[in-house]
Design a protein around this motif. Structure first.
Motif, mmCIF file in Angstrom:
data_model
loop_
_atom_site.group_PDB
_atom_site.id
_atom_site.type_symbol
_atom_site.label_atom_id
_atom_site.label_comp_id
_atom_site.label_asym_id
_atom_site.label_seq_id
_atom_site.Cartn_x
_atom_site.Cartn_y
_atom_site.Cartn_z
ATOM 1 N N UNK A 166 58.543 39.150 31.586
ATOM 2 C CA UNK A 166 57.929 39.496 30.532
ATOM 3 C C UNK A 166 56.528 39.572 29.886
ATOM 4 N N UNK A 167 55.677 38.602 30.739
ATOM 5 C CA UNK A 167 54.957 38.463 30.428
ATOM 6 C C UNK A 167 53.459 38.924 31.496
ATOM 7 N N UNK A 168 52.632 39.479 30.848
ATOM 8 C CA UNK A 168 51.365 40.500 31.407
ATOM 9 C C UNK A 168 51.069 39.459 31.770
ATOM 10 N N UNK A 169 50.622 39.568 32.910
ATOM 11 C CA UNK A 169 49.105 38.679 33.632
ATOM 12 C C UNK A 169 48.534 39.121 34.283
ATOM 13 N N UNK A 170 46.959 39.147 33.809
ATOM 14 C CA UNK A 170 46.165 39.474 34.745
ATOM 15 C C UNK A 170 45.432 38.447 35.489
ATOM 16 N N UNK A 171 44.567 39.086 36.334
ATOM 17 C CA UNK A 171 45.041 38.000 37.656
ATOM 18 C C UNK A 171 43.223 38.649 37.352
ATOM 19 N N UNK A 172 42.037 37.756 36.909
ATOM 20 C CA UNK A 172 41.048 37.867 36.643
ATOM 21 C C UNK A 172 39.564 37.400 37.917
ATOM 22 N N UNK A 173 39.399 38.999 38.425
ATOM 23 C CA UNK A 173 38.213 39.101 39.123
ATOM 24 C C UNK A 173 38.410 39.235 40.733
ATOM 25 N N UNK A 174 38.008 39.942 41.409
ATOM 26 C CA UNK A 174 38.596 39.372 42.995
ATOM 27 C C UNK A 174 38.088 38.354 42.748
ATOM 28 N N UNK A 175 39.194 37.667 43.997
ATOM 29 C CA UNK A 175 40.013 36.031 43.969
ATOM 30 C C UNK A 175 39.143 35.336 45.360
ATOM 31 N N UNK A 176 38.104 36.040 45.673
ATOM 32 C CA UNK A 176 37.542 35.467 46.928
ATOM 33 C C UNK A 176 37.644 34.235 46.004
ATOM 34 N N UNK A 188 36.830 22.285 40.501
ATOM 35 C CA UNK A 188 37.582 22.089 41.447
ATOM 36 C C UNK A 188 38.223 23.498 41.841
ATOM 37 N N UNK A 189 37.426 24.811 42.621
ATOM 38 C CA UNK A 189 38.419 25.932 42.324
ATOM 39 C C UNK A 189 39.593 26.035 43.369
ATOM 40 N N UNK A 190 39.782 24.729 43.551
ATOM 41 C CA UNK A 190 41.407 24.876 44.759
ATOM 42 C C UNK A 190 42.349 25.683 43.541
ATOM 43 N N UNK A 191 42.243 24.991 42.332
ATOM 44 C CA UNK A 191 43.432 24.972 40.850
ATOM 45 C C UNK A 191 43.538 26.622 40.575
ATOM 46 N N UNK A 192 42.375 27.559 40.889
ATOM 47 C CA UNK A 192 42.686 28.960 40.968
ATOM 48 C C UNK A 192 42.820 30.021 41.834
ATOM 49 N N UNK A 193 43.642 29.939 42.655
ATOM 50 C CA UNK A 193 44.272 30.354 43.930
ATOM 51 C C UNK A 193 45.013 30.890 42.709
ATOM 52 N N UNK A 194 45.257 32.917 43.339
ATOM 53 C CA UNK A 194 45.923 33.104 42.508
ATOM 54 C C UNK A 194 47.527 33.092 43.168
ATOM 55 N N UNK A 195 47.858 32.812 44.199
ATOM 56 C CA UNK A 195 49.093 32.689 44.406
ATOM 57 C C UNK A 195 49.872 31.544 43.626
ATOM 58 N N UNK A 196 49.448 30.779 42.807
ATOM 59 C CA UNK A 196 50.465 30.194 42.141
ATOM 60 C C UNK A 196 50.983 30.515 41.241
ATOM 61 N N UNK A 197 50.476 32.358 40.487
ATOM 62 C CA UNK A 197 50.764 33.145 39.771
ATOM 63 C C UNK A 197 51.660 33.519 39.791
ATOM 64 N N UNK A 198 52.048 33.527 40.993
ATOM 65 C CA UNK A 198 53.004 33.873 41.158
ATOM 66 C C UNK A 198 54.818 33.416 40.828
ATOM 67 N N UNK A 257 45.247 36.598 30.595
ATOM 68 C CA UNK A 257 44.372 36.780 31.694
ATOM 69 C C UNK A 257 43.879 35.281 32.240
ATOM 70 N N UNK A 258 44.226 35.549 33.730
ATOM 71 C CA UNK A 258 43.724 33.614 34.516
ATOM 72 C C UNK A 258 42.707 33.731 35.060
ATOM 73 N N UNK A 259 41.286 33.362 35.128
ATOM 74 C CA UNK A 259 40.273 33.046 36.462
ATOM 75 C C UNK A 259 40.840 33.051 37.463
ATOM 76 N N UNK A 260 40.001 33.831 38.868
ATOM 77 C CA UNK A 260 41.319 33.289 39.499
ATOM 78 C C UNK A 260 39.634 33.164 40.835
ATOM 79 N N UNK A 261 39.872 32.848 42.135
ATOM 80 C CA UNK A 261 39.060 32.608 43.215
ATOM 81 C C UNK A 261 37.432 31.659 42.372
ATOM 82 N N UNK A 262 36.460 31.596 43.036
ATOM 83 C CA UNK A 262 35.374 31.165 42.972
ATOM 84 C C UNK A 262 34.634 30.920 41.484
#
Length: 287
Positions: free
Chosen positions: A189-199, A171-181, A152-157
């Protein structure tokens, strides 16, 4: 855990106090107070009582950002796992290890998995100061993927450091969910959870979750009345089987979240998926 008895499963809650502390210093919660107001610091047993009273279950974790902060988590992974085992009717423990620690982090993750109880791992790229697709973290992901556990990864603000001088160094730049692509491609085969509305990257999160079958989204950290409209639209349609209830408690209470969620214009059959059914599948609770 009696799944049928539960009204909901909150996949995103934080343990902010240890049972060994005589006083609660507010070190963690004061960093968030500018955004969320006064935040109660609860131990694992107190979290269990809170959710048991509501007939809910909760995923519980800390965040290990020792490299950036220079201090260990206030509550250890072992304490969370051990006490969650005593409250397994309502609590599901996740581990958190600092990816900057290399082999130490890998050994710690293996030990947490082998001792049993840990059902996934939490990462906070902004707090831990790393890009999720940094090859530095890949050996750690290999351990998690081998065990078949979700990450599970924090994303956004983030509320961490909000309003502080220089944002507390976050630094919020690290939490852009596009990096999780990249992570989803490299660990299919590893489930990934993008946490939060990714504003401010909500569209990126929806694109990744819509394209990669093992990517999920949790709805924690924001009251549902503030959800971006495109998030609500896809939760109600294309992503209805991949969206998860999360509160971010104690920053946001499940009571507040649920009250505002009830006002969203969602199809009747979608609500139970978001509140419980999707989490049951993700966490393997029905097997």
């Amino acid at each position: 855990m009696d799944i049928d008895r539960l009204t909901a499963i909150d996949v995103h809650t934080h343990v902010l106090a240890s049972v060994t502390e005589e006083e609660r210093s507010g070190v963690d919660s004061t960093a968030l107070a500018g955004r969320f107001g006064t935040i109660p610091e609860l131990t694992v047993p107190e979290l269990a009582a809170h959710y048991r009273e509501r007939e809910m279950a909760a995923v519980v974790f800390t965040v290990d950002s020792a490299t950036r902060t220079g201090r260990p988590p206030r509550v250890s992974n072992d304490e969370i796992a051990d006490l969650s085992a005593e409250h397994s009717d309502v609590l599901i423990p996740f581990g958190s290890v600092d990816p900057h620690r290399g082999e130490v982090a890998i050994r710690q993750a293996r030990r947490l998995i082998e001792r049993g109880g840990v059902r996934g791992f939490k990462f906070h790229p902004s707090d831990q100061a790393f890009y999720p697709n940094d090859p530095m973290a890949y050996p750690l992901y290999e351990v998690i993927a081998e065990a078949g556990l979700p990450a599970l990864f924090h994303s956004g603000q983030t509320g961490v450091g909000a309003g502080q001088r220089a944002g507390g160094g976050i630094r919020i730049k690290y939490s852009n969910p596009l990096f999780l692509d990249d992570v989803a491609v490299d660990f299919p085969d590893m489930p990934i959870v993008i946490a939060h509305p990714s504003v401010p990257w909500q569209d990126e999160a929806l694109a990744v979750a819509g394209h990669k079958p093992q990517v999920w989204i949790d709805l924690s950290g924001w009251s549902p009345k503030y959800f971006p409209p495109q998030l609500v639209a896809q939760a109600n349609s294309l992503l209805q089987d991949k969206v998860l209830f999360g509160s971010d408690f104690p920053a946001l209470s499940p009571d507040r979240w649920m009250a505002d969620f009830a006002k969203l214009d969602l199809k009747d059959h979608v609500r139970p998926k978001i509140l419980k059914d999707n989490a049951v599948r993700l966490l393997g609770l029905g097997s």
